[in-house]
Write a protein that holds these residues in place. Sequence first.
Motif, PDB file in Angstrom:
ATOM      1  N   GLY A 249       9.461  58.738  71.940  1.00 48.04           N
ATOM      2  CA  GLY A 249      10.191  58.813  73.230  1.00 48.04           C
ATOM      3  C   GLY A 249      11.405  57.674  73.494  1.00 48.04           C
ATOM      4  O   GLY A 249      11.980  57.715  74.443  1.00 48.04           O
ATOM      5  N   PHE A 250      11.473  56.884  72.469  1.00 50.37           N
ATOM      6  CA  PHE A 250      12.516  55.874  72.577  1.00 50.37           C
ATOM      7  C   PHE A 250      13.874  56.519  72.669  1.00 50.37           C
ATOM      8  O   PHE A 250      14.194  57.572  71.758  1.00 50.37           O
ATOM      9  CB  PHE A 250      12.369  54.885  71.500  1.00 50.37           C
ATOM     10  N   ASP A 251      14.764  56.115  73.601  1.00 50.14           N
ATOM     11  CA  ASP A 251      16.061  56.566  73.518  1.00 50.14           C
ATOM     12  C   ASP A 251      16.978  55.799  73.095  1.00 50.14           C
ATOM     13  O   ASP A 251      17.578  54.746  73.779  1.00 50.14           O
ATOM     14  CB  ASP A 251      16.427  56.940  75.156  1.00 50.14           C
ATOM     15  N   GLY A 252      17.551  55.821  71.635  1.00 51.30           N
ATOM     16  CA  GLY A 252      18.236  54.960  71.080  1.00 51.30           C
ATOM     17  C   GLY A 252      18.243  55.276  69.793  1.00 51.30           C
ATOM     18  O   GLY A 252      17.430  56.005  69.010  1.00 51.30           O
ATOM     19  N   ASP A 253      19.267  54.433  68.938  1.00 53.60           N
ATOM     20  CA  ASP A 253      19.150  54.609  67.232  1.00 53.60           C
ATOM     21  C   ASP A 253      17.985  53.725  66.884  1.00 53.60           C
ATOM     22  O   ASP A 253      17.373  53.063  67.359  1.00 53.60           O
ATOM     23  CB  ASP A 253      20.463  54.424  66.847  1.00 53.60           C
ATOM     24  N   MET A 254      18.197  53.733  65.480  1.00 53.24           N
ATOM     25  CA  MET A 254      17.122  53.193  64.716  1.00 53.24           C
ATOM     26  C   MET A 254      17.203  51.624  64.780  1.00 53.24           C
ATOM     27  O   MET A 254      16.240  50.913  65.033  1.00 53.24           O
ATOM     28  CB  MET A 254      16.958  53.618  63.290  1.00 53.24           C
ATOM     29  N   PRO A 255      18.600  51.079  64.638  1.00 53.39           N
ATOM     30  CA  PRO A 255      18.627  49.648  64.913  1.00 53.39           C
ATOM     31  C   PRO A 255      18.184  49.165  66.255  1.00 53.39           C
ATOM     32  O   PRO A 255      17.568  48.075  66.368  1.00 53.39           O
ATOM     33  CB  PRO A 255      19.886  49.248  64.613  1.00 53.39           C
ATOM     34  N   ALA A 256      18.395  49.878  67.170  1.00 56.34           N
ATOM     35  CA  ALA A 256      17.728  49.616  68.632  1.00 56.34           C
ATOM     36  C   ALA A 256      16.535  49.755  68.654  1.00 56.34           C
ATOM     37  O   ALA A 256      15.813  48.790  69.365  1.00 56.34           O
ATOM     38  CB  ALA A 256      18.639  50.630  69.773  1.00 56.34           C
ATOM     39  N   PHE A 257      15.635  50.643  68.073  1.00 55.34           N
ATOM     40  CA  PHE A 257      14.363  50.661  68.044  1.00 55.34           C
ATOM     41  C   PHE A 257      13.848  49.753  67.317  1.00 55.34           C
ATOM     42  O   PHE A 257      12.753  48.931  67.831  1.00 55.34           O
ATOM     43  CB  PHE A 257      13.943  52.186  67.334  1.00 55.34           C
ATOM     44  N   LEU A 258      14.494  48.973  66.112  1.00 53.77           N
ATOM     45  CA  LEU A 258      13.843  48.032  65.574  1.00 53.77           C
ATOM     46  C   LEU A 258      13.877  46.750  66.369  1.00 53.77           C
ATOM     47  O   LEU A 258      12.916  45.951  66.377  1.00 53.77           O
ATOM     48  CB  LEU A 258      14.614  47.704  64.208  1.00 53.77           C
ATOM     49  N   GLU A 259      15.080  46.559  67.118  1.00 51.54           N
ATOM     50  CA  GLU A 259      15.197  45.604  67.977  1.00 51.54           C
ATOM     51  C   GLU A 259      14.020  45.372  69.070  1.00 51.54           C
ATOM     52  O   GLU A 259      13.509  44.328  69.211  1.00 51.54           O
ATOM     53  CB  GLU A 259      16.601  45.454  68.536  1.00 51.54           C
ATOM     54  N   PHE A 260      14.037  46.490  69.613  1.00 54.03           N
ATOM     55  CA  PHE A 260      12.902  46.624  70.593  1.00 54.03           C
ATOM     56  C   PHE A 260      11.546  46.263  70.017  1.00 54.03           C
ATOM     57  O   PHE A 260      10.756  45.652  70.736  1.00 54.03           O
ATOM     58  CB  PHE A 260      12.766  48.119  71.216  1.00 54.03           C
ATOM     59  N   LEU A 261      11.019  46.692  69.103  1.00 54.45           N
ATOM     60  CA  LEU A 261       9.872  46.479  68.419  1.00 54.45           C
ATOM     61  C   LEU A 261       9.832  44.988  68.081  1.00 54.45           C
ATOM     62  O   LEU A 261       8.738  44.344  68.138  1.00 54.45           O
ATOM     63  CB  LEU A 261       9.703  47.201  66.811  1.00 54.45           C
ATOM     64  N   ARG A 262      10.687  44.378  67.633  1.00 51.39           N
ATOM     65  CA  ARG A 262      10.751  42.956  67.412  1.00 51.39           C
ATOM     66  C   ARG A 262      10.731  41.890  68.513  1.00 51.39           C
ATOM     67  O   ARG A 262      10.355  40.779  68.266  1.00 51.39           O
ATOM     68  CB  ARG A 262      12.072  42.465  66.348  1.00 51.39           C
ATOM     69  N   ASN A 263      11.203  42.486  69.692  1.00 52.69           N
ATOM     70  CA  ASN A 263      11.192  41.673  70.937  1.00 52.69           C
ATOM     71  C   ASN A 263      10.456  42.089  71.929  1.00 52.69           C
ATOM     72  O   ASN A 263      10.366  41.133  73.005  1.00 52.69           O
ATOM     73  CB  ASN A 263      12.622  41.585  71.143  1.00 52.69           C
ATOM     74  N   ASP A 264       9.876  43.310  72.091  1.00 57.20           N
ATOM     75  CA  ASP A 264       9.281  43.336  73.541  1.00 57.20           C
ATOM     76  C   ASP A 264       7.992  42.811  73.314  1.00 57.20           C
ATOM     77  O   ASP A 264       7.129  43.010  72.514  1.00 57.20           O
ATOM     78  CB  ASP A 264       9.146  44.947  73.726  1.00 57.20           C
ATOM     79  N   PRO A 265       7.744  41.944  74.739  1.00 60.72           N
ATOM     80  CA  PRO A 265       6.324  41.297  74.567  1.00 60.72           C
ATOM     81  C   PRO A 265       5.193  42.139  74.426  1.00 60.72           C
ATOM     82  O   PRO A 265       3.995  41.560  74.016  1.00 60.72           O
ATOM     83  CB  PRO A 265       6.401  40.526  75.861  1.00 60.72           C
TER      84      PRO A 265
END
Length: 580
Positions: free
Chosen positions: A300-316
Amino acid sequence: MVALLCSLLLLSSAVARAQDADARLRELYQSEYAWRQQELAQVRDDDGWRSGGRLPRVDAASQQRRLAYWEQSLATLDQIPLEELSEEERINAAVFRRIVTTLANDTHYRTWEAPLNSDTFFWEGLYPRMGGFDSEQAYRDYIGRLQDLPRYFAEQQANMRAGLARGYSVPGVTLEGREQSLEPYLATAEDNPFWSPMTAMPAAIPAPRREALQAEARRAIDEAVVPAYRELLAFMREEYLPRTRTSLSARDLPDGAAFYQSQIEGFTTLELSAEEIHALGREEVARIHAEMVATKEASGFDGDMPAFLEFLRNDPQFYAKTPHELLAFSAYVAKRVDGALGDTLGFLPRRRFTILPVPDAIAPFYTGGRGGLESCLMNTWNLPSRPLYTLTALTLHECAPGHALQAAIAREAPGEIPEFRANNYFSGYGEGWGLYTEWLGVEMGVYDTPYEHFGRLSYEMWRAARLVIDTGLHHYGWSREQAQAFLREHTALSEHELTTEIDRYISWPGQALAYKLGEMLIRRKRAEAEEALGPDFDKRYFHDLILGLRSVPLTVLEEQLDHWVAAGGPDPYAEFDTGY
């Protein structure tokens, strides 16, 4: 009647030749293995081989003597007619040839002149991490090894100087800060890590002798261990690290192209070229990327793959707040796996493993986890670099049904195998199984969220990317930054993991290739077996056959799986009373 008699005579002759060939082969591999253990300073007791009262000799003369022995062993093997061997001894011959060829190649290319890489060092693993020893003699031998450390380290340093002189060393950029792991060993007596076994002495040793052994150990630590480590630390900082090579590629080493090919074959047990492996890696990267895109959309993530990877790397939400939380997550995964093992394997071992943190001294540059017979080590250092969404796959790989369970089955599975096979490990087989179990976790139902599924795919992509990166670095001349960028673009690994992993590939040519190539073979053979056997396919028997072979070259594994399918996919332990 005459024809029948002739047939019987021919059969009798064939049996005699097979028995003779089998006997010659057994004599060869039994003699070599016993000789090799003695070369490694092992001694035999009632439980098998164990460390003796000294450390192995590693000087150049000893290495050359070993090379001559292994070359003669291979020549002797060539004189044994393989077509006359029994089926079991054909397997033993193939395993023995691969083991000795790899040992001879490594010695020929003088890999002993660089006895370390970015996460594994010759000065580690010289004392037991857990517990002590079973007997007074084993403690006396341990103290003897402590007293022998100065000689052992001096020989290693002489080898490393010889390597520097001919341009053979670990690339310096991959060793930055690694010498800090020597510092804990500068502490005296009870504060030194080498003291730990002395606190776990069995009560069967009378108190006066325990006290005497502890006094001897204190002297050995203070008079031998600490000075040896202090000298080694100075050598690393003042002599070795400043002179290590600045190039990265294995092809830049003496006879580099041939050396890299020998490492490919040694680690993968396959005869593939760097170009072939690179192309396979590119294909796998493309295939897995498509699955990752689908899984991202399912989250359900609304964004492209680089944004998803950034989200996974940084969300607490994806990171443990304490070491205990990370270890507890891994332990929960392992316990859930226990509930699915009965449907996955036919034979289950009695031995259990524990989950421990990676020791502090090596954690900053150690991998995320590593598993073995007694324990799985999970890295709790720098928690913001240890995402929980990959921990499910990591636990499957390192603990169960991966390496810890694999090692226990190797010890306990029915059926005798020669000692030289029981104590051997092929990366293509072992790491291939470990990666296969990450995929098996989907079938076992242990991935709870799209993020954990993505973490598994990210780990699979990580291993596929290794095929591209390892060959890119060591065959095509990639830069460190180019390799990091490729891994960063295609996986959700943290920046810390990216750095430590790329440094491992740079400093350990070929090793990273084993995982994906082994897993690809197992999954391909399973698909073929499912198609050929249809409803008669039983994954428990498929897995039992793989693990029951113990560690074998991938060529042998493929051949044995083909035989199993041709036989109708039977229970490999049908002739044994295994209790299931």
